[in-house]
Design a protein around this motif. Sequence first.
Motif, PDB file in Angstrom:
ATOM      1  N   UNK A  72      38.791  48.476  45.553  1.00  0.00           N
ATOM      2  CA  UNK A  72      38.551  48.014  46.924  1.00  0.00           C
ATOM      3  C   UNK A  72      37.948  46.619  46.921  1.00  0.00           C
ATOM      4  N   UNK A  73      36.979  46.379  46.048  1.00  0.00           N
ATOM      5  CA  UNK A  73      36.375  45.049  45.966  1.00  0.00           C
ATOM      6  C   UNK A  73      37.406  44.012  45.548  1.00  0.00           C
ATOM      7  N   UNK A  74      38.253  44.347  44.579  1.00  0.00           N
ATOM      8  CA  UNK A  74      39.293  43.408  44.163  1.00  0.00           C
ATOM      9  C   UNK A  74      40.231  43.079  45.321  1.00  0.00           C
ATOM     10  N   UNK A  75      40.564  44.085  46.120  1.00  0.00           N
ATOM     11  CA  UNK A  75      41.470  43.855  47.246  1.00  0.00           C
ATOM     12  C   UNK A  75      40.814  43.016  48.340  1.00  0.00           C
ATOM     13  N   UNK A  76      39.523  43.149  48.508  1.00  0.00           N
ATOM     14  CA  UNK A  76      38.797  42.265  49.433  1.00  0.00           C
ATOM     15  C   UNK A  76      38.853  40.831  48.926  1.00  0.00           C
ATOM     16  N   UNK A  77      38.608  40.637  47.631  1.00  0.00           N
ATOM     17  CA  UNK A  77      38.624  39.294  47.054  1.00  0.00           C
ATOM     18  C   UNK A  77      40.023  38.689  47.092  1.00  0.00           C
ATOM     19  N   UNK A  78      41.045  39.555  46.951  1.00  0.00           N
ATOM     20  CA  UNK A  78      42.415  39.074  46.976  1.00  0.00           C
ATOM     21  C   UNK A  78      42.975  38.861  48.367  1.00  0.00           C
ATOM     22  N   UNK A  79      42.220  39.228  49.403  1.00  0.00           N
ATOM     23  CA  UNK A  79      42.651  39.016  50.772  1.00  0.00           C
ATOM     24  C   UNK A  79      43.448  40.148  51.377  1.00  0.00           C
ATOM     25  N   UNK A  80      43.634  41.259  50.645  1.00  0.00           N
ATOM     26  CA  UNK A  80      44.398  42.387  51.186  1.00  0.00           C
ATOM     27  C   UNK A  80      43.598  43.140  52.244  1.00  0.00           C
TER      28      UNK A  80
END
Length: 249
Positions: A72-80
């Motif tokens: 989830x954190x990665x997807x926030x950082x990636x803009x998803x």
Amino acid sequence: MASILVEDVSLNYPIYDAGGRSLKSAIIQTVGAKMATNSGRVEVEALRDISLNLKDGDRLGIVGHNGAGKTTLLRVLGGAYEPPKGRVLIDGTVSSLTDITMGMDMDATGRENVRLRCVFLGMSYSEAARHSDEIAEFSELGSFLDLPIRTYSTGMLVRLAFAASTASRPQILIMDEMIGAGDAAFAEKAKARVNEYVENASILVLASHNDGILRTFCNQAILLDQGRITFAGSVDEVLERYHAEKGRS
């Protein structure tokens, strides 16, 4: 100069069909959750009060058990995902490899999907076209590139997605585990490309369960538990804390 600034980010997942008491109990025990006050639905607290400040040269490893909030954190950082609370400020081009087939169309051909995946990752159509021949050659799929990808084996699809996903050279690289692709011969070529990809990035954020990979590629780490950063420090310090806590659980 690339940078990532995350300030007090929180994000909940509502689960609307969690009507049974046993399912609610399982969700709460497994990933940590709270009950919404009005509707009685379950909300999984995926991220809580996350703050990060990353600059050029930072290589951040994210450590935690399944369900801790890493992806989830990665997807926030990636803009998803756009968090409803807090803010995320990113300066620099970003490539997110949390799902290397995202943006691809199973009914389109391999060549068409090369362009789709490249545009999904932020390239212009002209940039995608310029990279198409190189991506096709790297994938080693030959005439299969003219067939719909629904006809591909899993290995062929991964080859194509990998080749397209690593064609650009972003300033910020977001990864969920290291990418592996194809048979032994292709995997060696893929490994060399991933290493080059990581080295060229100004900032790397990598979630992994592999201690060796984290020690090789990262110079700092955070420990996530139930969506919160519970510890931050060097990779060795965070891994030591993580394994100590796993041993007590």
